[in-house]
Design an enzyme around this catalytic site. Structure first.
Site, PDB file in Angstrom:
ATOM      1  CG  ASP A 111      -2.298   0.621   0.875  1.00  0.00           C
ATOM      2  OD1 ASP A 111      -2.323   1.644   0.150  1.00  0.00           O
ATOM      3  OD2 ASP A 111      -3.331   0.081   1.319  1.00  0.00           O
TER       4      ASP A 111
ATOM      5  CG  HIS B  58     -15.529  -1.235  -4.899  1.00  0.00           C
ATOM      6  ND1 HIS B  58     -16.506  -1.561  -3.991  1.00  0.00           N
ATOM      7  CD2 HIS B  58     -14.435  -0.903  -4.168  1.00  0.00           C
ATOM      8  CE1 HIS B  58     -16.030  -1.410  -2.764  1.00  0.00           C
ATOM      9  NE2 HIS B  58     -14.782  -1.020  -2.848  1.00  0.00           N
TER      10      HIS B  58
END
Length: 306
Positions: free
Chosen positions: A151, A204
């Site tokens: 990340d 998404h």
């Protein structure tokens, strides 16, 4: 009204006490994070959707959203999050809290793919994996697997944050600062090449062209790495309207609205997933998918389209 809604109880007149619902928010910091994030950011963004539509109409720009109206920011949600003290940490804890909800439990990830098909010391790269919640759950279920959690700097966890776990789990999880829009880095020499790139609740959040960029980076890694590697995507596949129960569909449509309000993205139908995968460079294809019973998300197995 709080008593009538079930939030508190009144065991005797004028005495207000916790209910099983309210005491759970006191005792569980994950639920506190959920309630705080929804109150500070989620609900106000939803209320600003009409104003955003009036201002920008149909748009896929990442900084022309209901969140931009509510926050007064002119930048993308995730960029703004890095500018607000404490928001990145709150968002990470909010995402962890999602694993408590009936439709998003981490057990669905464990059961939604036959992980036993992989080698006993498989290497899983948890792309955009934040604090490593999914990796920890998988590490518990598969004692031989190795995990790299990736990340950006402001969102990633650290070894110290999982040091309270038994060493048999924490020793198999590494944290590496990595932006998923950049090429995948070389595998560290003491670990095997990746067997799986995991994207759980990532795509998404991004409109089509950005999702294509993310997938293309992973497609290149598949092409240039281990020939049997694959991508596992855990995300919503919207059903054809009216083909499932109204309550279940309503829960999915709420998620769809949330994506629009914050990111100008959306939940995808099956055909849209297939179109997105085919648009990656090099091309990807959906090998198979399953919808675990009770899960709001599907688990998709994706490979190179050779």
């Amino acid at each position: 009204m709080a008593v009538l809604s079930g939030l508190f109880i009144e065991p005797e007149p004028t005495l207000i006490a916790h209910s099983p619902l309210s005491i759970s928010f006191v005792s569980d910091p994950r639920l506190q994070a959920w309630g705080t994030f929804i109150t500070k950011y989620g609900a106000p963004s939803a209320q600003a959707m009409a104003a955003a539509t009036e201002r920008w109409g149909y748009t896929q720009a990442k900084n022309e959203t209901a969140y931009n109206i509510f926050s007064g920011s002119s930048v993308f949600f995730f960029d703004h999050m890095q500018q607000v003290p404490g928001m990145s940490d709150l968002f990470a804890r909010y995402m962890e809290s999602q694993g408590l909800s009936l439709g998003a439990r981490l057990e669905y990830l464990i059961d939604g793919f036959d992980w036993n098909r992989l080698r006993s010391q498989a290497h899983i790269v948890d792309v955009g994996g934040s604090k490593g919640f999914a990796s920890v759950a998988l590490a518990r279920a598969h004692p031989g697997f190795l995990f790299t959690v990736q990340d950006i700097q402001t969102g990633i966890g650290s070894s110290s944050e999982i040091s309270h776990l038994e060493s048999s789990i924490s020793s198999r999880i590494r944290f590496v600062v990595q932006d998923f829009f950049d090429p995948q880095p070389p595998t560290q020499s003491d670990w095997p090449p990746p067997d799986v790139f995991l994207l759980r609740k990532i795509l998404h959040d991004w409109p089509q062209h950005e999702s294509r960029r993310i997938l293309s980076r992973l497609a290149v890694a598949l092409r240039d790495g281990q020939s049997t590697a694959r991508i596992i995507i855990m995300d919503t596949i919207l059903p054809v309207s009216g083909t499932i129960g109204r309550l279940q569909e309503a829960r999915l449509r709420v998620r769809d609205l949330t994506m629009a309000q914050n990111f100008n993205s959306y939940e995808r139908e099956l055909g849209e997933w297939e179109e997105l995968l085919e648009s990656a460079v090099p091309k990807l294809k959906l090998l198979n998918w399953t919808q675990p019973s009770g899960s709001a998300m599907a688990v998709m197995e994706v490979v190179l389209d050779r």
